[in-house]
Design an enzyme around this catalytic site. Sequence first.
Site, PDB file in Angstrom:
ATOM      1  CG  ASP A 173     -45.768   7.412 -16.221  1.00  0.00           C
ATOM      2  OD1 ASP A 173     -45.169   6.706 -17.023  1.00  0.00           O
ATOM      3  OD2 ASP A 173     -45.483   8.519 -15.835  1.00  0.00           O
ATOM      4  CB  THR A 174     -51.554   5.702 -18.909  1.00  0.00           C
ATOM      5  OG1 THR A 174     -51.630   7.042 -18.468  1.00  0.00           O
ATOM      6  CG2 THR A 174     -52.847   5.286 -19.547  1.00  0.00           C
TER       7      THR A 174
END
Length: 563
Positions: free
Chosen positions: A372-373
């Site tokens: 998740d970035t």
Amino acid sequence: MKPITIISLVTCLLLVAPSWSYDRVTGKPFASRSEVIATNAMAATSQPLATQVALDILKQGGNAIDAAIAANAMLGLVEPTGSGIGGDLFAMVWDAKEQKLYGLNASGRSPKSLTLEHFELQGLDKIPSYGPLPVSVPGAVDGWFKLHEKFGKLPMTSILAPSIEYAKKGFPVTELIAYYMQASVPKLEKYPGFKETYMPNGRAPNKGQIFTNKDLAVTYEKIATGGRDVFYKGDIAHSIAAYMKQQGGFLSYEDLASHTSEWVTPVSTNYKGYDVWELPPNGQGIAALQILNILERYDIESMGFGSSQYIHTFVEAKKLAFEDRAKYYSDPAFNNAPVNWLISKEYAKSRSQLIDSNKAAKRYDAGINEGDTIYLTTADKEGNMVSLIQSNYRGMGSGMTPTGLGFILQDRGELFSLEPGHNNVYAPNKRPFHTIIPAFVTRNGQPWLSFGVMGGSTQPQMHAQIITNLIDFGMNLQEAGDAPRMLHTGSSQPTGGKMVDGGMVHLESGVSPKVKRELLEKGHVLQDSLGNYGGYQAIMRDLETGVYYGASESRKDGHAAGY
């Protein structure tokens, strides 16, 4: 009164309804909106406030590098669900003056005092997702200063000032980020420091709630005035080390003090006249190049976007690339992956011969070496462009929230394998396999496209899909990101294990029942799923006029803007 028939009612509605209710007047069929177009500068990030901060920096006389650092700092505040200075960073920078593309690997290493034997003694067959064990050195701040030292224009005090102000005064939390913050609570609230930082009044913020992070403001102020050494050798480093020791962790002051980022040479393949650039391992970027090399051997354009033959060919190419990814991609200081061979046309030719055009493979073996970035991109009036990606890995990270600092440490170490002999097996002072990858495209030696797509193993798959959407299917920049995506899961992983029964194909809404039936007949296992299709941002440069085109992700809070 004459009764209104169903047909006449529909006709009336069509006459008075705005055109977008049944068809767009301009643009392309899949595009959620038109591209953003500007002459001076452009920024595209995953949160509108961060985009505005980047533009403010550019208007103050900063360059694309300054704007990228400012936006990343802002995202660490407003989107802590995917980023922050407890995580790592990778970037590519097009230097307009030198007409050259630079690559930066700002990923951290594992603790020197933590050994593989510790995991064995604990009876673990994989590294936990949360807690102290998956924590590696956070590389983002050093990455900021490496970028700034080489390319920056404004002082770091000016670059971080907007984020400091927002952290003190607060900002309204967007719907998507509020959702992910609330979803993180059950996993992370047990770890000391998390509640104090991210749960004001005992709960994660709701949509529209003003959220402040005064501890992060103080941390940013120290970094702005004291430089990177404050974080890696000063008060912040001592606070991180003390907290980790209290939690039974291994990350130490020495680990932080000895950290260094690395300038690396981007690698590329030419896809139908366009040079597509990625960073070499320990990231997974070259998987996108391997996929494209295989796809280039097929007439993708004639297959048609969304056709069963295109989806089948893409999925099989992805399977082949990801088996090499699982075997070879790791820290080059420990295992030198055969990058040049893996991204060669010769290798792609031999691998493509394994694909059956009428049948999905249950498994492939990795090839033999003959090896998740958040994502944001910025561009300035001089022609500098930055492609930057940054992450804590699993959502908000490990849960380890050092006292009084306002951020969470990453859990990137989870991606090590615990399988002895594996290239990516855990070792002290080693960089783990990384999922986050920035991308860049040049044409005839000139910068054409800076882009990225967030989301774990989604990223190389989506990189290849964006390229084919633009080049093979003639989509514009916004449509290329909005078009329905496909995702294959179940290939062998860098953490160990083998692909089982061909994996699963996830199709975003928009794929026809006929195509799905044809894919099932070829032996694919299908699953409709919401989410998990990444978060796209892109800037394209018109090679003749220099005009910038910006596009952003319609599935998230993304925002592209220019002036």
